[in-house]
Design an enzyme around this catalytic site. Structure first.
Site, PDB file in Angstrom:
ATOM      1  N   THR A 169      -8.124   9.023   8.918  1.00 31.33           N
ATOM      2  CA  THR A 169      -7.627   7.821   8.230  1.00 31.33           C
ATOM      3  C   THR A 169      -7.216   6.707   9.196  1.00 31.33           C
ATOM      4  O   THR A 169      -6.682   5.691   8.761  1.00 31.33           O
ATOM      5  CB  THR A 169      -6.398   8.180   7.350  1.00 31.33           C
ATOM      6  N   GLY A 197      -7.199   3.509  11.012  1.00 34.20           N
ATOM      7  CA  GLY A 197      -7.907   2.232  10.834  1.00 34.20           C
ATOM      8  C   GLY A 197      -8.094   1.834   9.381  1.00 34.20           C
ATOM      9  O   GLY A 197      -8.735   0.811   9.102  1.00 34.20           O
ATOM     10  N   THR A 198      -7.513   2.600   8.445  1.00 34.66           N
ATOM     11  CA  THR A 198      -7.734   2.246   7.033  1.00 34.66           C
ATOM     12  C   THR A 198      -7.087   0.900   6.687  1.00 34.66           C
ATOM     13  O   THR A 198      -7.635   0.120   5.905  1.00 34.66           O
ATOM     14  CB  THR A 198      -7.195   3.331   6.062  1.00 34.66           C
ATOM     15  N   GLY A 199      -5.909   0.623   7.264  1.00 36.85           N
ATOM     16  CA  GLY A 199      -5.211  -0.642   6.961  1.00 36.85           C
ATOM     17  C   GLY A 199      -6.019  -1.841   7.430  1.00 36.85           C
ATOM     18  O   GLY A 199      -6.227  -2.809   6.687  1.00 36.85           O
ATOM     19  N   CYS A 200      -6.481  -1.770   8.691  1.00 34.21           N
ATOM     20  CA  CYS A 200      -7.280  -2.883   9.245  1.00 34.21           C
ATOM     21  C   CYS A 200      -8.545  -3.069   8.411  1.00 34.21           C
ATOM     22  O   CYS A 200      -8.953  -4.199   8.098  1.00 34.21           O
ATOM     23  CB  CYS A 200      -7.733  -2.570  10.677  1.00 34.21           C
ATOM     24  N   LYS A 258       0.844  -1.201   0.000  1.00 39.24           N
ATOM     25  CA  LYS A 258       0.000   0.000   0.000  1.00 39.24           C
ATOM     26  C   LYS A 258       0.881   1.255   0.000  1.00 39.24           C
ATOM     27  O   LYS A 258       1.724   1.418   0.879  1.00 39.24           O
ATOM     28  CB  LYS A 258      -0.909  -0.011   1.229  1.00 39.24           C
TER      29      LYS A 258
END
Ligand SMILES: Cc1ncc(COP(=O)(O)OP(=O)(O)O)c(N)n1
Ligand SMILES: Cc1ncsc1CCOP(=O)(O)O
Ligand SMILES: [Mg+2]
Length: 529
Positions: free
Chosen positions: A240, A242-245, A207
């Site tokens: 933003t 928590g976007t990865g989880c 990412k």
């Protein structure tokens, strides 16, 4: 082909096992299983990331999510204040509880704080079959706090990644997994994706959200054969966290529903972008990085969300239903016509566009919505639930051959207004069961506005009003010469009249609306005395 992946999708033994298992379950319970993701991750007390984000993401994607908590963090929008690791044997106990009882399709991992926890997870995955493993190699929180130390890197590389169907590192995580290599360009990301793939995961998504100097957010997806550059415009927002989880959970959810890997990744990216765009202005917490709204409901400026009462039946008093042909004939725009009707006293507006292209309908809806919102008047869309959703209008009006109220309610959610056209007691009863807010009854008188529409007359109106459990608005051929008669009957549940031509097939919409409004006021005051 890489040997990794918990279960190879073409693995015969896996499917044999699964088929036996699911038929056994159905025999026992007589029900259908639903897609199921198990999230193995840490808890975030601020609920922006971790287990809480995973639960919300899966709920938003329509997938069941069970949870194994590896660590409890005291965390908010400022940072991580404390971490309390859950003992490894208790992580093992949670895994056993879920996997021995429930039919998990996909396991998604987040914060795995120790080598022991990784080993416990891998052991469970050898005992219980799942269809895929999605690894989000969480190491550092978005606030910069370390969530899994360097000692775990070799276990990730040597034991976890070879089991993964996909691993989803950001630039810092990819660099750490690859011994600290520099990642500064899209070319570096491709190289990293290839190197990570060589460690065993069947797919890699690097990412690039943190890549410097890029207008777009670029992610690199590599499946061992092809590279895909997945680009999206960068959304300017502080929200933003928590976007990865969320992205990894959404990939897991889509896989659980049966998508291919590339489709799952694409859908997940689009979902995260939409959620960020939708919640870019919400304000939760005082830190520099806030959570976003997975369920797309907290959007600021959405009057429909902030409306105190979902629907006020007195709004049906003077219901203006538009007609673009009539407005064109009199040389005015739809927005001007709606503004004039509201100024004249219309209490609710319905956009009824029978011939417009969808794109034009949507644009008109947005423009009219701005006018309606500025006056606190609800705007409904005729027939088109998709246009209502896309424009964030206050609801829809549907007829007997349009989408059923119950389906519209599922799509629009509990807050939007739904009206249904009814000519009979049975239809009125069905509208109530389907979750409508009001019914429109007519045509009361004959009209040229709607062809092939039998009239119900004043008697039909009376029958429906008397039986209805919902508020009613009368429609069809109503104008200044008969509106008084309709309202003075004092019918139960009748709240007002809906009109098209009496307002819009006139030269002066403002004057006609005022006249009708005054007349209705008089009729309703005479009814009270
Ligand atoms: C308030 C109100 N009542 C009835 C109708 C008619 O709806 P429907 O039967 O779906 O016919 P069309 O308007 O779609 O031609 C209405 N639009 N509004
Ligand atoms: C949409 C509709 N549904 C029943 S009658 C009707 C038309 C109403 O138009 P008008 O007010 O011009 O008679
Ligand atoms: Mg209709």
């Amino acid at each position: 082909m890489a040997s990794g992946g918990v279960i190879l999708s073409n693995s015969f033994s896996f499917y044999q096992k699964r088929i036996v298992m699911s038929s056994r379950m159905q025999e026992k319970n007589g029900g259908a299983s639903i897609p199921h993701v198990l999230s193995v991750a840490g808890s975030d007390s601020g609920a922006g990331a971790g287990i809480q984000a995973d639960l919300k993401a899966c709920a938003a994607r329509g997938v069941y999510c069970s949870t194994v908590i590896t660590s409890v963090t005291a965390q908010n929008t400022v940072g991580v204040q404390a971490v309390h690791a859950v003992p490894e044997d208790f992580v093992a106990q949670q895994l056993k509880s879920v996997l021995s009882d429930m039919q998990v399709d996909v396991v998604k991992t987040g914060m795995l704080p120790s080598v022991g926890v990784v080993k416990v997870l891998l052991q469970s995955l050898t005992e219980f079959s799942v269809r895929a493993l999605v690894v989000d190699p969480v190491m550092v929180s978005t606030s910069g706090d370390v969530l899994a130390g360097p000692s775990i890197l070799s276990t990730f590389r040597e034991e976890l990644l070879p089991m993964a169907n996909i691993v989803t590192p950001n630039i810092k995580e990819a660099s750490a997994l690859l011994g600290g290599i520099r990642l500064e360009t899209v070319a570096d990301m491709r190289n990293a994706a290839e190197l990570l793939h060589a460690l065993g995961p069947r797919n890699v998504l690097v990412k690039g959200g943190d890549l410097p100097d890029s207008l777009d957010a670029v992610d690199i997806f590599f499946n061992g054969e092809h590279f895909y550059e997945l680009r999206s415009s960068r959304i300017k927002t502080r929200n933003t966290h928590g976007t990865g989880c969320t992205l990894a959970s959404c990939i897991a959810a889509e896989l659980a529903k049966g998508s291919s890997m590339l489709t799952a990744v694409r859908v997940a990216k689009r979902y995260v972008e939409t959620a960020l765009e939708y919640s870019k202005d919400i304000l939760i917490g005082n830190g520099i990085q806030g959570p976003f709204d997975h369920l797309l409901r907290l959007k600021s400026g959405s009057q429909s969300f902030h409306r105190k009462d979902a629907f006020n039946p007195s709004d049906l008093f003077l219901y203006a239903v538009t007609d673009s042909g009539m407005n064109k004939k009199w040389g005015r725009s739809m927005v001007d016509a709606v503004a004039a009707a509201i100024q004249g006293g219309a209490t609710i507006v319905q956009l009824r566009e029978k011939d417009a292209e969808t794109r034009d309908f949507l644009e008109t809806a947005k423009s009219c919505l701005a006018v309606c919102r500025s006056h606190g008047v609800p705007l409904l869309i005729n027939d088109r639930v998709d246009v209502a959703l896309a424009s964030d209008a206050d609801g829809v009006h549907v007829g007997q051959s349009d989408m059923p109220a119950s389906v519209a309610r599922t799509l629009l959610g509990p807050e939007k207004i739904i009206g249904v056209s009814c000519k009979t007691i049975e239809q009125a009863q069905q509208a109530w069961i389907g979750g409508a807010d009001y019914i429109g009854c007519g045509g009361v008188y004959s009209t040229n506005t709607k062809a092939n529409n039998p009239t119900v007359g004043l008697d039909g109106l009376k029958t429906v009003c008397s039986a209805s459990k919902l508020p009613v608005v009368a429609i069809g051929g109503i104008n200044t010469s008969n509106a008084g008669t309709v309202m003075e009957m004092g019918l139960p549940n009748l709240k007002g009249v809906a009109v098209v031509s009496a307002l819009f097939d006139r030269e002066n919409v403002l004057a006609e609306t005022k006249k009708l409004h005054a007349l209705l006021m008089e009729a309703s005051s005479s009814k009270i005395q």
